[in-house]
Design an enzyme around this catalytic site. Sequence first.
Site, PDB file in Angstrom:
ATOM      1  N   TRP A  12       0.828  -1.213   0.000  1.00 27.21           N
ATOM      2  CA  TRP A  12       0.000   0.000   0.000  1.00 27.21           C
ATOM      3  C   TRP A  12       0.861   1.260   0.000  1.00 27.21           C
ATOM      4  O   TRP A  12       0.602   2.207  -0.734  1.00 27.21           O
ATOM      5  CB  TRP A  12      -0.977  -0.041   1.183  1.00 27.21           C
ATOM      6  CG  TRP A  12      -2.141   0.900   1.124  1.00 27.21           C
ATOM      7  CD1 TRP A  12      -2.692   1.533   2.197  1.00 27.21           C
ATOM      8  CD2 TRP A  12      -2.924   1.311  -0.014  1.00 27.21           C
ATOM      9  NE1 TRP A  12      -3.760   2.307   1.789  1.00 27.21           N
ATOM     10  CE2 TRP A  12      -3.923   2.181   0.437  1.00 27.21           C
ATOM     11  CE3 TRP A  12      -2.872   1.019  -1.387  1.00 27.21           C
ATOM     12  CZ2 TRP A  12      -4.866   2.778  -0.412  1.00 27.21           C
ATOM     13  CZ3 TRP A  12      -3.808   1.618  -2.239  1.00 27.21           C
ATOM     14  CH2 TRP A  12      -4.776   2.479  -1.756  1.00 27.21           C
ATOM     15  N   LYS A 106      -5.204  -0.290   8.817  1.00 21.05           N
ATOM     16  CA  LYS A 106      -6.533  -0.652   9.335  1.00 21.05           C
ATOM     17  C   LYS A 106      -6.376  -1.664  10.462  1.00 21.05           C
ATOM     18  O   LYS A 106      -5.801  -2.732  10.244  1.00 21.05           O
ATOM     19  CB  LYS A 106      -7.373  -1.250   8.201  1.00 21.05           C
ATOM     20  CG  LYS A 106      -7.666  -0.238   7.094  1.00 21.05           C
ATOM     21  CD  LYS A 106      -8.247  -0.873   5.853  1.00 21.05           C
ATOM     22  CE  LYS A 106      -8.466   0.161   4.758  1.00 21.05           C
ATOM     23  NZ  LYS A 106      -8.858  -0.427   3.476  1.00 21.05           N
ATOM     24  N   SER A 136      -9.836  -0.454  -1.718  1.00 20.05           N
ATOM     25  CA  SER A 136      -8.693   0.034  -2.499  1.00 20.05           C
ATOM     26  C   SER A 136      -7.524  -0.940  -2.445  1.00 20.05           C
ATOM     27  O   SER A 136      -6.555  -0.698  -1.722  1.00 20.05           O
ATOM     28  CB  SER A 136      -8.257   1.393  -1.942  1.00 20.05           C
ATOM     29  OG  SER A 136      -8.095   1.319  -0.536  1.00 20.05           O
ATOM     30  N   LYS A 189     -13.856  -4.896   9.248  1.00 16.52           N
ATOM     31  CA  LYS A 189     -14.188  -5.668   8.035  1.00 16.52           C
ATOM     32  C   LYS A 189     -13.204  -6.831   7.838  1.00 16.52           C
ATOM     33  O   LYS A 189     -13.549  -7.850   7.248  1.00 16.52           O
ATOM     34  CB  LYS A 189     -14.241  -4.774   6.794  1.00 16.52           C
ATOM     35  CG  LYS A 189     -12.971  -3.958   6.526  1.00 16.52           C
ATOM     36  CD  LYS A 189     -12.083  -4.512   5.466  1.00 16.52           C
ATOM     37  CE  LYS A 189     -10.699  -3.939   5.523  1.00 16.52           C
ATOM     38  NZ  LYS A 189      -9.827  -4.221   4.447  1.00 16.52           N
ATOM     39  N   ASP A 242     -15.755  -1.261   1.699  1.00 16.26           N
ATOM     40  CA  ASP A 242     -14.537  -2.021   1.978  1.00 16.26           C
ATOM     41  C   ASP A 242     -14.864  -3.461   2.389  1.00 16.26           C
ATOM     42  O   ASP A 242     -14.127  -4.397   2.083  1.00 16.26           O
ATOM     43  CB  ASP A 242     -13.755  -1.308   3.092  1.00 16.26           C
ATOM     44  CG  ASP A 242     -12.262  -1.549   2.998  1.00 16.26           C
ATOM     45  OD1 ASP A 242     -11.835  -2.280   2.087  1.00 16.26           O
ATOM     46  OD2 ASP A 242     -11.532  -1.017   3.843  1.00 16.26           O
ATOM     47  N   ARG A 253      -6.062 -10.916   1.925  1.00 15.49           N
ATOM     48  CA  ARG A 253      -5.339 -11.947   2.681  1.00 15.49           C
ATOM     49  C   ARG A 253      -6.180 -12.460   3.856  1.00 15.49           C
ATOM     50  O   ARG A 253      -6.031 -13.593   4.275  1.00 15.49           O
ATOM     51  CB  ARG A 253      -3.999 -11.413   3.157  1.00 15.49           C
ATOM     52  CG  ARG A 253      -4.102 -10.078   3.807  1.00 15.49           C
ATOM     53  CD  ARG A 253      -2.771  -9.448   4.036  1.00 15.49           C
ATOM     54  NE  ARG A 253      -2.449  -8.454   3.041  1.00 15.49           N
ATOM     55  CZ  ARG A 253      -1.552  -7.494   3.232  1.00 15.49           C
ATOM     56  NH1 ARG A 253      -0.880  -7.430   4.341  1.00 15.49           N
ATOM     57  NH2 ARG A 253      -1.303  -6.619   2.295  1.00 15.49           N
TER      58      ARG A 253
HETATM   59  N1  LIG Z   1      -2.391  -3.613   0.475  1.00 18.66           N
HETATM   60  C1  LIG Z   1      -3.503  -2.954   0.275  1.00 18.66           C
HETATM   61  O1  LIG Z   1      -4.112  -3.104  -0.774  1.00 18.66           O
HETATM   62  C2  LIG Z   1      -4.049  -2.023   1.310  1.00 18.66           C
HETATM   63  C3  LIG Z   1      -5.065  -1.144   0.966  1.00 18.66           C
HETATM   64  C4  LIG Z   1      -5.595  -0.296   1.926  1.00 18.66           C
HETATM   65  C5  LIG Z   1      -5.066  -0.313   3.221  1.00 18.66           C
HETATM   66  N2  LIG Z   1      -4.074  -1.180   3.516  1.00 18.66           N
HETATM   67  C6  LIG Z   1      -3.552  -1.139   4.897  1.00 18.66           C
HETATM   68  O2  LIG Z   1      -2.261  -0.579   4.856  1.00 18.66           O
HETATM   69  C7  LIG Z   1      -1.428  -1.165   5.860  1.00 18.66           C
HETATM   70  C8  LIG Z   1      -0.172  -1.704   5.194  1.00 18.66           C
HETATM   71  O3  LIG Z   1      -0.576  -2.737   4.318  1.00 18.66           O
HETATM   72  P1  LIG Z   1       0.365  -3.354   3.202  1.00 18.66           P
HETATM   73  O4  LIG Z   1      -0.496  -4.162   2.321  1.00 18.66           O
HETATM   74  O5  LIG Z   1       1.228  -2.307   2.585  1.00 18.66           O
HETATM   75  O6  LIG Z   1       1.243  -4.329   4.116  1.00 18.66           O
HETATM   76  P2  LIG Z   1       2.568  -5.071   3.742  1.00 18.66           P
HETATM   77  O7  LIG Z   1       2.584  -6.339   4.496  1.00 18.66           O
HETATM   78  O8  LIG Z   1       2.780  -5.110   2.277  1.00 18.66           O
HETATM   79  O9  LIG Z   1       3.629  -4.035   4.400  1.00 18.66           O
HETATM   80  C9  LIG Z   1       4.730  -4.460   5.007  1.00 18.66           C
HETATM   81  C10 LIG Z   1       5.694  -3.263   5.120  1.00 18.66           C
HETATM   82  O10 LIG Z   1       5.620  -2.691   6.397  1.00 18.66           O
HETATM   83  C11 LIG Z   1       6.896  -2.233   6.760  1.00 18.66           C
HETATM   84  N3  LIG Z   1       7.310  -2.866   8.024  1.00 18.66           N
HETATM   85  C12 LIG Z   1       7.548  -4.172   8.267  1.00 18.66           C
HETATM   86  N4  LIG Z   1       7.917  -4.368   9.540  1.00 18.66           N
HETATM   87  C13 LIG Z   1       7.882  -3.140  10.138  1.00 18.66           C
HETATM   88  C14 LIG Z   1       8.150  -2.688  11.449  1.00 18.66           C
HETATM   89  N5  LIG Z   1       8.529  -3.520  12.423  1.00 18.66           N
HETATM   90  N6  LIG Z   1       8.005  -1.371  11.699  1.00 18.66           N
HETATM   91  C15 LIG Z   1       7.612  -0.507  10.730  1.00 18.66           C
HETATM   92  N7  LIG Z   1       7.376  -0.893   9.451  1.00 18.66           N
HETATM   93  C16 LIG Z   1       7.489  -2.195   9.178  1.00 18.66           C
HETATM   94  C17 LIG Z   1       7.856  -2.619   5.647  1.00 18.66           C
HETATM   95  O11 LIG Z   1       8.055  -1.507   4.804  1.00 18.66           O
HETATM   96  C18 LIG Z   1       7.111  -3.723   4.930  1.00 18.66           C
HETATM   97  O12 LIG Z   1       7.397  -3.809   3.569  1.00 18.66           O
HETATM   98  C19 LIG Z   1      -2.287  -2.261   6.505  1.00 18.66           C
HETATM   99  O13 LIG Z   1      -2.827  -1.794   7.703  1.00 18.66           O
HETATM  100  C20 LIG Z   1      -3.395  -2.515   5.498  1.00 18.66           C
HETATM  101  O14 LIG Z   1      -4.593  -2.936   6.104  1.00 18.66           O
HETATM  102  C21 LIG Z   1      -3.539  -2.015   2.595  1.00 18.66           C
END
Ligand SMILES: NC(=O)c1ccc[n+]([C@@H]2O[C@H](COP(=O)([O-])OP(=O)(O)OC[C@H]3O[C@@H](n4cnc5c(N)ncnc54)[C@H](O)[C@@H]3O)[C@@H](O)[C@H]2O)c1
Length: 330
Positions: A12, A106, A136, A189, A242, A253
């Site tokens: 994200w 989230k 999204s 959700k 959402d 996931r």
């Molecule tokens: N992926 C989506 O489509 C999406 C969409 C909307 C909201 N979100 C929300 O955004 C947030 C991030 O989701 P994502 O899909 O990018 O997750 P992800 O698992 O892809 O992100 C992991 C990232 O978090 C960071 N990270 C890992 N360990 C960490 C630590 N100890 N401290 C700080 N940062 C650390 C690193 O940059 C790592 O790449 C979540 O809460 C998710 O619900 C995701």
Amino acid sequence: MARVSVLGAGSWGTALSILLHENGHDVTLWSIMEEEVNMLIKERENKQKLPGIEIPDEIIITNNIEEAITDKSILVMAVPSKFVRNTAKLMKEYVSSDQVIVNVAKGLEDETLYTLVEVINDEMPDNKVAVLSGPSHAEEVSRKIPTTCVAGCTDENTAKIIQDLFMNTNFRVYTSTDVVGIEMGGALKNVIALAAGISDGIGYGDNAKAAIMTRGIAEISRLGVAMGANVQTFNGLSGIGDLIVTCTSMHSRNRRAGILIGKGYSLDKALEEVKMVVEGVFTAKAALDLANKYNVEMPIIKKVNEVLFTGKDTKKAVEELMIRDKKIEY
Ligand SMILES: NC(=O)c1ccc[n+]([C@@H]2O[C@H](COP(=O)([O-])OP(=O)(O)OC[C@H]3O[C@@H](n4cnc5c(N)ncnc54)[C@H](O)[C@@H]3O)[C@@H](O)[C@H]2O)c1
């Protein structure tokens, strides 16, 4: 043009930093993981999390938190929910009170039962904290597939600033001042998506899933309203919007983990197989604790907890939901 940092370089954070760059902003992408930063600088692509999407050279990628925070007007927090507090702790040494923080993660904090905005404000009480939420998936946003979200802040002008920051022809953003409603919809959700996945994994059909989604949003709204949210928010993008995408998409996931559990996998095995952070598992217990605190009935979320943490048989859990006391629908 704004100077923006995105903290967290997962799917994200990466997708949003590309979107913000395309909107003409000056973007820095920060990750706590040095190896990830080196890989992203070298490859200009996150092959594992967002394959085929190029990260433009103009986006500065860094592991240095001071560099990420200094001189930026907006800080977008895109780390998974369980890392929000620690990231806020790292940020606060360098943050000034005029910087606006936008949380896009989230979830809930399980020890305190705080929403993520409450966690951020606990660490940085002088900053305005906004949220961006809605159906999204990063995989679609990064491919410029039309997407809609809501930007929320208790201060309406700040919500409008965040709307302007993100909005473009593929990414439409509404505003709201109901931050609690947006956060509760986004967090809970994921738990309902686990239930929808479990139903799919057992082999139940569309009727069962529609029931889980409809009664799921009913229980999320009940808790949200008890916490001060506006009931209409749950009919919106961060609520039912959402929930629909998370309960029906294979990008989810939480749903994928639920499907495996429905097929008979243990929680540990399912999490191992999905590999990514399944936030609904962390949120499930906090949601139940909040339901007890506010004295709100959340039967689906209760059953998800029993399946996840006490090993309850999934079919038995569904049967128990079906034979609850007779009720009026609303
Ligand atoms: N992926 C989506 O489509 C999406 C969409 C909307 C909201 N979100 C929300 O955004 C947030 C991030 O989701 P994502 O899909 O990018 O997750 P992800 O698992 O892809 O992100 C992991 C990232 O978090 C960071 N990270 C890992 N360990 C960490 C630590 N100890 N401290 C700080 N940062 C650390 C690193 O940059 C790592 O790449 C979540 O809460 C998710 O619900 C995701």
